[in-house]
Design an enzyme around this catalytic site. Structure first.
Site, PDB file in Angstrom:
ATOM      1  CD  GLU A  70      -2.610   1.115   0.189  1.00 11.40           C
ATOM      2  OE1 GLU A  70      -3.765   0.468   0.229  1.00 11.40           O
ATOM      3  OE2 GLU A  70      -2.704   2.159  -0.424  1.00 11.40           O
ATOM      4  CG  ASP A  96      -0.713   4.932  -0.932  1.00 10.55           C
ATOM      5  OD1 ASP A  96      -1.528   4.326  -1.883  1.00 10.55           O
ATOM      6  OD2 ASP A  96      -1.381   4.693   0.321  1.00 10.55           O
ATOM      7  CB  SER A 137      -5.230   1.328  -2.644  1.00  7.29           C
ATOM      8  OG  SER A 137      -5.861   0.940  -1.388  1.00  7.29           O
ATOM      9  CG  ASP A 174     -20.676  10.847 -17.037  1.00  7.45           C
ATOM     10  OD1 ASP A 174     -20.558   9.919 -16.255  1.00  7.45           O
ATOM     11  OD2 ASP A 174     -21.721  11.347 -17.383  1.00  7.45           O
ATOM     12  CB  ILE A 175     -17.013   5.934 -15.764  1.00  7.60           C
ATOM     13  CG1 ILE A 175     -15.527   6.723 -15.621  1.00  7.60           C
ATOM     14  CG2 ILE A 175     -16.758   4.683 -16.172  1.00  7.60           C
ATOM     15  CD1 ILE A 175     -14.630   6.799 -16.711  1.00  7.60           C
ATOM     16  N   GLY A 204     -23.705  10.972 -16.121  1.00  8.47           N
ATOM     17  CA  GLY A 204     -23.818  11.922 -14.945  1.00  8.47           C
ATOM     18  C   GLY A 204     -23.359  11.018 -13.480  1.00  8.47           C
ATOM     19  CG  ASP A 213     -22.016   6.424 -11.762  1.00  9.05           C
ATOM     20  OD1 ASP A 213     -21.000   5.907 -11.262  1.00  9.05           O
ATOM     21  OD2 ASP A 213     -21.685   6.987 -13.041  1.00  9.05           O
TER      22      ASP A 213
END
Ligand SMILES: *[C@@H]1O[C@H](CO)[C@@H](O)[C@H](O)[C@H]1NC(C)=O
Ligand SMILES: *[C@@H]1O[C@H](CO)[C@@H](O)[C@H](O)[C@H]1NC(C)=O
Length: 566
Positions: free
Chosen positions: A287, A291, A484, A526-527, A545, A547
């Site tokens: 992690e 990051d 992550s 937008d996905i 839009g 979601d």
């Protein structure tokens, strides 16, 4: 900060002990049952020592929330006029009558407290189980975490004196149980070999062929490769649970993936609660490496700080979640962006505690920090899988004063199936989200009806790539999947925007959501496909839009520059 603590301390020493004759205790918080995975072992030993914290009522938290929205809403006259530490403290410092009442109670009961936050709205004291049982008319109990055997002392309900009801928000740790390590978002991160397949559609950048790398993200989102120029700009990465960010792994990652950056490019370290950052290669955290590599490697030239929170947390079950915010609140110049890839199910935290933490994010947001969290990797079932009958929102994604980041996969991007999203049971719909959320619910119709709280704050707010992301860990190259990945990538984009804003003499973006849901919305990709199954359903579906799978979408740097007025 110093002032508030001193006032409190002097009041403490002046207060004289006058025992109360009658005890009038009122039930303050309770939970219905022992959380999943814990078993009672009976009453805790009378002489066990408890480190208790109390949250004092803040003077004007609504005023702080209004001020936060005022400085974060692009159409407001005060947009970008972030608050100073002193201005924030005026809203959150407890009222004098609160300090007097709490000090009187402490001294009557022979307790000595210390201030745990800059405004003195959190106090800590030590006492024994038997004394705490009497103080709060409760029975502290030893609970065993079945999977790990770890013992923890908690209670299912507690009372406080009626005279403190207007002055005390909560006592902690009481009914909030520790997050088992497997409830932390980062844990599902698995290190995989780079795939030999082809992730991308015909039109995609060839740099995205087999794995997502900084170069691929730069092409996909139009992220600049040129170095940021502003040294006052800071991007902070939270580190918890002994996840260490390894410099050698970063160097090796940059050598392969950012040949254009100086080989000395690295990060600085801050620690609290006894945190460290071991550089032993075998202890490099997946992690933490992820990051750091997707902040230093994407936010080219932005000074990055890794903040390692140790295990001596002052905030009990919160694993340092509150401590890191109080730590940053105390700084005269907190980082302009903070990314965190940890979280837990909302229902593991008491409502009062969730509120208090959320208000701490509002404080840091008011100072001008953009706070981003990964939304979680369990789809609509939160960070626990399968057995649920209703959807499980994650914390802190339900808090309206931070930015929750979901995940996508592939090119063209589609929702990652693990991307946690949904609606909070604790926090209502914030004003900036009303229209976007209503439009989604209208399209949703009766799908999943009864499985989620239609009046809750929806999350995530935005998304970024979170599948097949290439990293170096403990000297090995591989890929990882998870929200992550998405949070540091989005945070890097925000930091690069801030770099240009600072260079142009403009304020940084601060709390992002009022901007994202207004002028920023059309600057995101937008996905509109994919879903986040869980609890024996298909979850929600990504759609035009906002979601609750991919939020408003993924970044388009050129459009975002225009949207922020550059
Ligand atoms: C992946 O697809 C692209 C576009 O069709 C093609 O140019 C590339 O060679 C393919 N890569 C692999 C590893 O198959
Ligand atoms: C639904 O969410 C609202 C916050 O908007 C909360 O007040 C209410 O208690 C929630 N309902 C349940 C059943 O959790």
């Amino acid at each position: 900060m110093v002032k508030a603590a001193l006032i409190l301390a002097s009041l403490l020493s002046l207060a004289c002990a006058k025992p109360h004759s009658a005890r009038d205790l009122r039930l303050h918080e309770r939970r219905d049952d022992v959380p999943d995975g814990f078993t009672s072992k009976g009453p805790a030993p009378d002489d066990s020592v408890l480190n208790l914290r109390i949250a004092l009522k803040q003077t004007d938290i609504t005023g702080l929330q209004d001020a936060l929205l005022d400085v974060s809403t692009p159409s407001s006259a005060n947009y970008g006029q972030h608050l100073s530490l002193e201005e924030v403290n005026q809203f959150v410092v407890p009222k004098p009558e609160t300090i007097t009442a709490v000090n009187a109670w402490l001294s009557t009961n022979d307790l000595t407290a210390t201030a745990l936050s800059p405004a003195g709205d959190w106090l800590g004291f030590q006492t024994t189980v038997s004394h705490a049982n009497e103080l709060f008319d409760t029975q502290f109990t030893t609970f065993v975490h079945d999977a790990t055997g770890t013992e923890t002392i908690r209670t299912l309900a507690y009372s406080i004196p009626a005279s403190l009801q207007d002055h005390l928000d909560l006592v902690h740790p009481t009914i909030t149980f520790p997050a088992p390590q497997n409830a932390v978002i980062s844990t599902p991160l698995k290190f995989k070999p780079i795939s030999t397949g082809n992730l991308t559609a015909d039109a995609a950048p060839t740099s995205c062929n087999t794995a997502f790398t900084p170069t691929c993200l730069q092409e996909l989102y139009g992220i600049p490769t040129t170095l940021a120029t502003q040294s006052s700009n800071k991007l902070a990465v939270s580190g918890f649970i002994d996840q260490f960010a390894n410099s050698a792994d970063l160097k090796s990652f940059l050598t392969t993936n950012r040949k254009d950056l100086s080989s000395s490019t690295t990060f600085t370290l801050q620690t609290l609660d006894g945190g460290t950052n071991s550089q032993t290669l075998s202890q490099a955290g997946i992690e933490a490496d992820l990051d750091i590599q997707y902040t230093v490697g994407v936010a080219s030239g932005v000074p990055v700080t890794f903040i390692s929170v140790g295990d001596n947390f002052q905030d009990g079950a919160l694993e340092g979640f509150l401590d890191i915010i109080n730590f940053l609140l105390a700084e005269s110049a907190p980082p302009q962006v903070l990314t965190t890839s940890y979280g837990q199910n909302e229902n593991t935290i008491s409502r009062a505690l969730a509120n208090t933490l959320c208000n701490a994010y509002a404080q840091l947001g008011a100072r001008g920090t953009s706070i981003l969290f990964a939304s979680g990797d369990g789809g609509v079932s939160g960070s626990q899988s399968a057995r649920c009958t209703t959807f499980v929102p994650t914390f802190p994604s339900g808090c309206p004063f931070m930015t929750s980041v979901g995940a996508t996969q592939n090119v063209a991007e589609t929702a990652a199936s693990f991307s946690s999203g949904g609606f909070s049971n604790y926090f209502g719909t914030p004003s900036y989200q009303t229209t976007a959320k209503a439009a989604f619910l209208t399209k949703l119709g009766t799908t999943n009806s009864g499985k989620f709280n239609t009046s809750g704050r929806g999350f995530p707010d935005v998304a970024a790539i979170g599948v097949d992301v290439e990293i170096v860990n403990a000297g090995q190259t591989g890929t990882v999947d998870g929200t992550s990945c998405a949070s540091p990538i989005f945070a890097s984009v925000v930091s690069l925007l801030n770099d240009r804003l600072i260079a142009a003499g403009k304020p940084v973006l601060g709390f992002l959501n009022p901007f994202l849901y207004s002028t920023g919305a059309s600057a995101l990709n937008d996905i509109t496909s994919g879903d986040n199954p869980g609890c024996n359903t298909n979850g929600f579906t990504a759609t035009a839009g906002w979601d609750p799978v991919t939020g408003l979408g993924t970044p388009n740097f050129a459009k975002l520059l225009t949207a922020v007025g550059l």
